[in-house]
Design an enzyme around this catalytic site. Structure first.
Site, PDB file in Angstrom:
ATOM      1  N   ASP A 171       2.634 -87.943  41.206  1.00 24.10           N
ATOM      2  CA  ASP A 171       2.363 -86.515  41.391  1.00 24.10           C
ATOM      3  C   ASP A 171       1.289 -86.060  40.394  1.00 24.10           C
ATOM      4  O   ASP A 171       0.925 -86.815  39.474  1.00 24.10           O
ATOM      5  CB  ASP A 171       3.669 -85.732  41.203  1.00 24.10           C
ATOM      6  CG  ASP A 171       3.709 -84.473  42.051  1.00 24.10           C
ATOM      7  OD1 ASP A 171       2.632 -83.971  42.432  1.00 24.10           O
ATOM      8  OD2 ASP A 171       4.818 -83.980  42.331  1.00 24.10           O
ATOM      9  N   GLU A 204      -1.373 -87.842  44.925  1.00 22.97           N
ATOM     10  CA  GLU A 204      -1.553 -86.436  45.319  1.00 22.97           C
ATOM     11  C   GLU A 204      -2.861 -85.913  44.714  1.00 22.97           C
ATOM     12  O   GLU A 204      -3.051 -84.705  44.576  1.00 22.97           O
ATOM     13  CB  GLU A 204      -0.359 -85.587  44.882  1.00 22.97           C
ATOM     14  CG  GLU A 204       0.942 -86.021  45.508  1.00 22.97           C
ATOM     15  CD  GLU A 204       2.019 -84.938  45.523  1.00 22.97           C
ATOM     16  OE1 GLU A 204       1.670 -83.758  45.636  1.00 22.97           O
ATOM     17  OE2 GLU A 204       3.196 -85.305  45.391  1.00 22.97           O
ATOM     18  N   TRP A 205      -3.724 -86.812  44.359  1.00 21.72           N
ATOM     19  CA  TRP A 205      -4.982 -86.525  43.668  1.00 21.72           C
ATOM     20  C   TRP A 205      -5.808 -85.439  44.364  1.00 21.72           C
ATOM     21  O   TRP A 205      -6.119 -84.401  43.758  1.00 21.72           O
ATOM     22  CB  TRP A 205      -5.694 -87.868  43.512  1.00 21.72           C
ATOM     23  CG  TRP A 205      -7.006 -87.942  42.863  1.00 21.72           C
ATOM     24  CD1 TRP A 205      -7.756 -86.924  42.323  1.00 21.72           C
ATOM     25  CD2 TRP A 205      -7.751 -89.146  42.657  1.00 21.72           C
ATOM     26  NE1 TRP A 205      -8.923 -87.425  41.809  1.00 21.72           N
ATOM     27  CE2 TRP A 205      -8.942 -88.781  42.001  1.00 21.72           C
ATOM     28  CE3 TRP A 205      -7.541 -90.496  42.967  1.00 21.72           C
ATOM     29  CZ2 TRP A 205      -9.919 -89.721  41.651  1.00 21.72           C
ATOM     30  CZ3 TRP A 205      -8.500 -91.422  42.619  1.00 21.72           C
ATOM     31  CH2 TRP A 205      -9.679 -91.045  41.969  1.00 21.72           C
ATOM     32  N   TYR A 208      -4.475 -81.740  44.174  1.00 19.65           N
ATOM     33  CA  TYR A 208      -4.666 -81.044  42.890  1.00 19.65           C
ATOM     34  C   TYR A 208      -6.138 -80.854  42.541  1.00 19.65           C
ATOM     35  O   TYR A 208      -6.477 -80.121  41.622  1.00 19.65           O
ATOM     36  CB  TYR A 208      -3.936 -81.810  41.770  1.00 19.65           C
ATOM     37  CG  TYR A 208      -2.436 -81.697  41.894  1.00 19.65           C
ATOM     38  CD1 TYR A 208      -1.736 -80.635  41.323  1.00 19.65           C
ATOM     39  CD2 TYR A 208      -1.700 -82.645  42.615  1.00 19.65           C
ATOM     40  CE1 TYR A 208      -0.364 -80.511  41.463  1.00 19.65           C
ATOM     41  CE2 TYR A 208      -0.322 -82.537  42.762  1.00 19.65           C
ATOM     42  CZ  TYR A 208       0.343 -81.469  42.174  1.00 19.65           C
ATOM     43  OH  TYR A 208       1.708 -81.352  42.315  1.00 19.65           O
ATOM     44  N   ASP A 232       3.083 -78.642  49.851  1.00 24.59           N
ATOM     45  CA  ASP A 232       4.344 -79.281  50.255  1.00 24.59           C
ATOM     46  C   ASP A 232       4.838 -78.782  51.609  1.00 24.59           C
ATOM     47  O   ASP A 232       4.778 -77.595  51.909  1.00 24.59           O
ATOM     48  CB  ASP A 232       5.441 -78.961  49.227  1.00 24.59           C
ATOM     49  CG  ASP A 232       5.150 -79.598  47.880  1.00 24.59           C
ATOM     50  OD1 ASP A 232       4.145 -80.318  47.756  1.00 24.59           O
ATOM     51  OD2 ASP A 232       5.947 -79.359  46.955  1.00 24.59           O
TER      52      ASP A 232
HETATM   53  C1  GLA Z   1       5.309 -81.587  44.083  1.00 30.78           C
HETATM   54  C2  GLA Z   1       5.074 -82.556  45.231  1.00 30.78           C
HETATM   55  C3  GLA Z   1       6.330 -82.653  46.084  1.00 30.78           C
HETATM   56  C4  GLA Z   1       7.509 -83.095  45.228  1.00 30.78           C
HETATM   57  C5  GLA Z   1       7.689 -82.154  44.061  1.00 30.78           C
HETATM   58  C6  GLA Z   1       8.703 -82.677  43.058  1.00 30.78           C
HETATM   59  O1  GLA Z   1       5.481 -80.267  44.526  1.00 30.78           O
HETATM   60  O2  GLA Z   1       3.978 -82.155  46.004  1.00 30.78           O
HETATM   61  O3  GLA Z   1       6.132 -83.549  47.152  1.00 30.78           O
HETATM   62  O4  GLA Z   1       7.273 -84.404  44.784  1.00 30.78           O
HETATM   63  O5  GLA Z   1       6.453 -81.980  43.341  1.00 30.78           O
HETATM   64  O6  GLA Z   1       8.848 -81.859  41.954  1.00 30.78           O
END
Ligand code: GLA
Length: 432
Positions: A171, A204-205, A208, A232
């Protein structure tokens, strides 16, 4: 139902459009992370959307984040046909850790909720013929506030490898700068590689990165096996729709980045939960197949309807998602609240999804000229069409000049598969 003899675009126009489409979409796949993994989109289960950060095992022993939850899911993935259709990676998300590292600086699992430790859990998961995924964060803390990996990339990668972990979701919370974010994602990729263990690297680079600058997908693809682009997922139609809208609005940037070894990740499947109607669940399954998305279910396999299970285990739809050509589909056109998406498949086949976004009224009819599909070649000179969703139905043989009529429920999707007639008769080559 089949229609023939309607108005067609002149051939020259179709060819010109096809050529344009080839130039726009068929950018040769850039290098992928060279770890030999995720040659087709990863499939599995991930706890986040359904179980979130529930750490209260006293009040909610059955749904808190604990080794029991994962062992139960492992049992069911093995016994209830999930593994058989391809769901292989059982993945832990945030909130598995103890609040502090151990005396040697290693991450450790919460001792109350994971009393046997992650090594034991991975042995268990492996004994079921499955793989184990874990979660960490590139910054100072995870999104839920547990220890982050910043400054500990090597030791964390080694710890995960020692435990027998097979996938890392990394993450991007709590980074100070975009440089720190980018360096961290690259560093962890190299650290994982150095361990010598095959570990799928889920990033998830870009998610962000987007608020600061446009991500460089060629670079991201060199380091990650899949990457989240957008916020999400929630258990709602609004959320699924927003993901589809983001993806189609940015398809010129993201579609060409996907291919064997690296995929755009539109987040978990929420099929089998509370928020989506039956038609909306069909839409999610069909469109995640069109988008060549990793298929991580986030649901409760102990309590899932037969209907949702049948949809998630639909082998024809999974085959589209897992098609070896590995090209992501895209939105072809949108008119009057109907979206037509298409995806090229191996052996000159195509998948076509027709989505009815109108949230009022009943089923709507929509007729498609076959010459307008698949860059003008999907059904040229002819094809067999099968409706895969909502109900598998062989629609039959169609010529290039004909039309196919669909009827789609509000917020639902009709998923079609077009098999080129020459493919079946002559064994034609894949579209390059
Ligand atoms: C971020 C991620 C989610 C999940 C949460 C956990 O929001 O994008 O997919 O992993 O963190 O805290």
């Amino acid at each position: 139902m089949r229609l023939t003899g309607g108005r067609l675009q002149p051939l020259g126009c179709v060819l010109a459009l096809s050529l344009m489409a080839l130039v726009l979409w068929e950018i040769p796949g850039a290098w992928a992370l060279d770890n030999g993994l995720a040659m087709t989109p990863t499939m599995g289960w991930l706890h986040w959307e359904r179980f979130m950060c529930n750490t209260d095992c006293t009040e909610e022993p059955d749904s808190c984040i604990s080794e029991n939850l994962f062992m139960q899911m492992a049992d069911l993935m093995d016994s209830d046909g999930w593994k058989e259709v391809g769901y292989e990676y059982l993945c832990i998300d945030d909130c598995w850790m103890a609040p502090q590292r151990d005396s040697k600086g290693r991450l450790q699992a919460d001792p109350k909720r994971f009393p046997s430790g992650i090594r034991h859990l991975s042995n268990y998961v492996h004994s079921k013929g499955l793989k184990l995924g874990i979660y960490a964060d590139v910054g100072k803390k995870t999104c839920a506030g547990y220890p982050g990996s910043l400054g500990h990339y090597d030791i964390d990668a080694e710890t995960f490898a020692d435990w027998g972990v097979d996938l890392l979701k990394f993450d991007g919370c709590h980074c100070d700068t975009v440089e720190q974010l980018a360096d961290g994602y690259k560093h962890m990729s190299l650290s994982l590689n150095k361990t010598g263990r095959s570990i799928v690297y889920s990033c998830e680079w870009p998610l962000y990165m987007w608020p600061f600058k446009k991500p460089n997908y060629t670079e991201i693809r060199q380091y990650c096996n899949h990457w989240r682009n957008f916020g999400d997922i929630y258990d709602s139609w609004q959320s699924v729709k927003s993901i589809l809208d983001w993806t189609s609005s940015n398809q010129r940037t993201v579609v060409s980045a996907a291919g064997p070894g690296g995929w755009n990740d539109p987040d978990m499947l929420v099929i089998g939960n509370f928020g989506l109607s039956w038609d909306q669940q069909i839409t999610q399954m069909a469109l995640w197949a069109i988008m060549a998305a990793p298929l991580f279910m986030s649901n409760d396999l102990r309590h899932i309807s037969l209907q949702a299970k049948t949809l998630l285990q639909n082998k024809d739809v999974i085959a589209i998602n897992q098609d070896p050509l590995g090209k992501q589909g895209y939105l072809l056109r949108k008119e009057d609240n109907i979206e037509v998406w298409e995806r090229p498949l191996s052996k000159l086949a195509w998948a076509v999804a027709v989505v009815n976004l109108q949230e009022i009224g009943g089923p709507r009819s929509y007729t498609i000229s076959l010459a307008s599909l698949g860059q003008g070649v999907a059904c040229n000179p002819a094809c067999h069409i099968t409706e895969l969703l909502p109900v598998k139905t062989k629609l039959g043989f169609y010529e290039w000049t004909s039309f196919v009529k669909t009827r789609i429920n509000p917020t639902g999707t009709v998923l079609l598969q077009l098999k080129n007639f020459t493919t079946e008769t002559n064994g034609a080559k894949d579209l390059k």
